[in-house]
Design an enzyme around this catalytic site. Structure first.
Site, PDB file in Angstrom:
ATOM      1  N   LYS A 121     -32.327  40.160  -9.472  1.00 45.72           N
ATOM      2  CA  LYS A 121     -33.542  40.835  -9.948  1.00 45.72           C
ATOM      3  C   LYS A 121     -33.410  41.000 -11.450  1.00 45.72           C
ATOM      4  O   LYS A 121     -32.303  41.222 -11.960  1.00 45.72           O
ATOM      5  CB  LYS A 121     -33.683  42.220  -9.310  1.00 45.72           C
ATOM      6  CG  LYS A 121     -33.959  42.190  -7.815  1.00 45.72           C
ATOM      7  CD  LYS A 121     -34.115  43.606  -7.286  1.00 45.72           C
ATOM      8  CE  LYS A 121     -34.358  43.599  -5.781  1.00 45.72           C
ATOM      9  NZ  LYS A 121     -34.462  44.965  -5.249  1.00 45.72           N
TER      10      LYS A 121
ATOM     11  N   HIS B  54     -32.961  51.157 -14.899  1.00 44.82           N
ATOM     12  CA  HIS B  54     -31.511  51.153 -15.065  1.00 44.82           C
ATOM     13  C   HIS B  54     -31.083  51.509 -16.481  1.00 44.82           C
ATOM     14  O   HIS B  54     -29.886  51.610 -16.760  1.00 44.82           O
ATOM     15  CB  HIS B  54     -30.935  49.777 -14.689  1.00 44.82           C
ATOM     16  CG  HIS B  54     -30.907  49.540 -13.213  1.00 44.82           C
ATOM     17  ND1 HIS B  54     -31.857  48.785 -12.567  1.00 44.82           N
ATOM     18  CD2 HIS B  54     -30.052  49.987 -12.248  1.00 44.82           C
ATOM     19  CE1 HIS B  54     -31.592  48.770 -11.264  1.00 44.82           C
ATOM     20  NE2 HIS B  54     -30.504  49.482 -11.059  1.00 44.82           N
TER      21      HIS B  54
ATOM     22  N   HIS C  49     -34.193  46.043 -14.416  1.00 45.94           N
ATOM     23  CA  HIS C  49     -35.322  46.969 -14.329  1.00 45.94           C
ATOM     24  C   HIS C  49     -35.182  48.071 -15.374  1.00 45.94           C
ATOM     25  O   HIS C  49     -34.082  48.528 -15.680  1.00 45.94           O
ATOM     26  CB  HIS C  49     -35.366  47.580 -12.925  1.00 45.94           C
ATOM     27  CG  HIS C  49     -36.672  48.212 -12.590  1.00 45.94           C
ATOM     28  ND1 HIS C  49     -37.001  49.492 -13.008  1.00 45.94           N
ATOM     29  CD2 HIS C  49     -37.751  47.753 -11.912  1.00 45.94           C
ATOM     30  CE1 HIS C  49     -38.222  49.787 -12.579  1.00 45.94           C
ATOM     31  NE2 HIS C  49     -38.690  48.750 -11.914  1.00 45.94           N
TER      32      HIS C  49
END
Length: 579
Positions: free
Chosen positions: A139, A145, A142
């Site tokens: 992924k 994070h 984001h």
């Protein structure tokens, strides 16, 4: 240095109270500076001495304060001792205070200011393992994070500066049922050429598509379960595809970490502990801690009464492990591998219950070191948007910070000619994000506002960087005044003494940060220092002053610049010399 004065006062108190100095050192606090009024340098709270059992708990506090004050005699170091409200106040000889505090800035010392303090020497040192950032592979990084990454980086920086051996660990989410979905999804919807061209974007698209399809497709859900089972059974084809996802993700993440000035000693992950997780299950079973629920899952009963009212699931009904099982295995493995004195997990506050259960199970499993494990929780960031809309990925945030800062710098009349304006804008923008994040308690949620964060005025990261750059310019323009010796008696102005008094608090602030792991104490100290520097900059010109006066003032500004830069680096901010 501050520790000299603290030690001198502690020696006086030790003699009067017949108590060891090391017991009294932490009870002494440097007094916060209020620029408009004269304040003492240190105070000793008598009520604290009563709590520590040094003074009798009966009797009037103020009478005890005045009695203790009468027993303490001023000298050529501590020139005034007075009774305040429940506290004994100490004022240091002004010339000696300036001399000793600014002496360390004569040359570039290997030990940053404040770190060899008697107060910090009371801390126990050892190996600190900090687990932070920990995104899920396959992924894109984001924006959510960001907090874990910068908070963990601060804690690691601080622990290292205080003399600990620090292991910086990124524990990747690289195992679990979501990889069953992703593997099955990639086999059905994936493209190897797209994976090569834009790896994380393509994996993200596949993951979104497979989740959408799986909602109404039982066959696909079964394929996902089958793929994950193959992973757990080390099927070569499944593991090869998963390994490719992991490798390209770590490579992509490292670009983002480099921009943030963050590095890791170890890239670990759940996958490394899958076989050990089954050993943990067997150990739980042998200790009689593993029970079977009505649904056939393996659980540990954490209820105090043993009535299964509070259970933690550690095994699915099909025998596969869960996140917490792998976390248990990881904790045991880290203790054996790194022999840590303390282990700190940095995740959002929604995981507080998970860590409470983790530590409880470790303790019940016969691991007393579970008491040295700690969870540092943090709140959510609300309303983080770019000009194109709601933010999903961290790189978008960093790009936006750089672009907006570059725009602000181009409009500012004070902006200097820069070799690399984009690099400066990036460092200032990231510093602004960090200060905004660290100003309040970590557990609090906060609302994101680009305009407020990137203001040059007020308590912002931009203000810190601007002050540092301004000091660098002043020091460079007056390089010819660099002197090994300076006349401390020439620095008597209130704005100068306020800075010196404020610097006395630096070791205390670092101690406070090390105890509760909250960066707000350091941020607020540095912002206050910048305000005091701004006042002194206006009132104490270096250029045009008599040579000895100018040399002494330059030393004051050099010391201020050094502490500001050290503090910013601890926070994870790279100081800029020009902006």
């Amino acid at each position: 240095m501050a520790c000299i004065f603290r030690k001198t006062i502690a020696a006086k108190l030790s003699k009067a109270l017949q108590q060891p100095e090391e017991l009294l050192l932490p009870a002494l606090s440097a007094v916060p500076v209020f620029r408009k009024q004269r304040t003492p340098d240190f105070k000793l709270s008598v009520s604290l001495l009563r709590l520590n059992g040094i003074l009798p708990k009966t009797g009037d506090i103020q009478l005890q304060t005045e009695d203790l004050t009468r027993q303490l005699i001023p000298d050529n170091v501590v020139e005034d001792i007075s009774a305040g409200s429940g506290a004994v106040n100490f004022t240091i000889n002004r010339k000696l205070l300036v001399q000793k505090l600014l002496e360390p800035f004569e040359s570039e010392s290997n030990t940053p200011f404040g770190l060899n303090s008697e107060l910090l020497n009371t801390l126990k040192r050892g190996t600190t393992l900090v687990e932070y950032s920990s995104p899920n592979i396959a992924k894109k990084f984001h924006a959510g994070h960001l907090r874990s990454t910068i908070i963990g980086n601060f804690i690691a920086n601080l622990k290292q500066a205080l003399g600990n051996n620090v292991v910086r660990m990124n524990y990747l989410g690289d195992w679990g049922m979501q990889f069953g979905l992703l593997g099955a999804g990639f086999i059905q919807f994936g493209s190897h050429s797209k994976l090569k061209d834009n790896p994380l974007q393509h994996l993200f698209e596949v993951y979104v598509q497979v989740n959408r399809e799986a909602e109404h497709n039982e066959n696909l859900r079964q394929e996902a379960r089958d793929f994950f089972r193959k992973l757990e059974e080390h099927d070569a084809e499944a593991v090869s595809l998963w390994q490719r996802f992991r490798d390209i993700t770590v490579e992509e993440y490292q670009h983002v970490y480099k921009r943030l000035g963050v590095h890791f000693d170890v890239y670990s992950g759940e996958s490394l502990h899958q076989s050990q997780a089954l050993e943990v299950v067997q150990q739980l079973q042998s200790r009689g801690l593993l029970k079977t629920s009505d649904k056939g899952t393996g659980v540990v009963d954490l209820s105090s009464s043993g009535d299964m009212s509070n259970v933690c699931t550690v095994l699915r009904s099909d025998g596969t492990t869960l996140y917490i099982t792998r976390d248990l295995a990881a904790a045991v493995d880290r203790k054996e591998r790194y022999h840590f004195t303390e282990m700190i997990y940095v995740t959002d506050k929604s995981q507080a219950n998970h860590f409470q259960q983790l530590f409880q199970i470790l303790s019940a499993s016969g691991h007393p070191w579970s008491e040295s494990c700690r969870h540092v929780p943090f709140g959510l960031v609300k309303g983080m948007k770019t000009r194109t809309g709601e933010v999903v990925f961290l790189e978008d945030v960093l790009d936006e910070a750089r672009t907006r800062m570059l725009h602000n710098m181009s409009r500012a009349q004070t902006t200097k000619e820069l070799e690399d304006p984009e690099d400066t804008a990036e460092k200032v923008g990231i510093g602004a994000l960090i200060v905004q994040d660290f100003k309040g308690p970590l557990e609090s949620d906060y609302s994101f506002d680009w305009d407020r964060i990137l203001q040059a005025q007020g308590d912002t990261g931009v203000f810190l960087q601007y002050t540092h750059a301004r000091l660098c310019s002043l020091l460079q323009k007056n390089e010819d005044l660099e002197a090994a010796h300076f006349d401390a008696s020439l620095l008597t102005e209130p704005s100068a003494i306020s800075i010196v008094q404020h610097l006395l608090r630096y070791d205390e602030v670092l101690l406070q940060c090390s105890q509760d792991l909250q960066p707000k104490h350091l941020v607020n100290f540095l912002l206050k220092l910048c305000h005091l520097i701004a006042a002194a900059h206006r009132e104490l010109p270096v250029k045009g002053s008599p040579v000895q006066v100018a040399q002494t003032r330059r030393r004051l500004f050099r010391g201020s610049c050094s502490v500001l830069a050290d503090g910013m680096r601890l926070l994870g901010i790279t100081p800029v010399d020009k902006m």
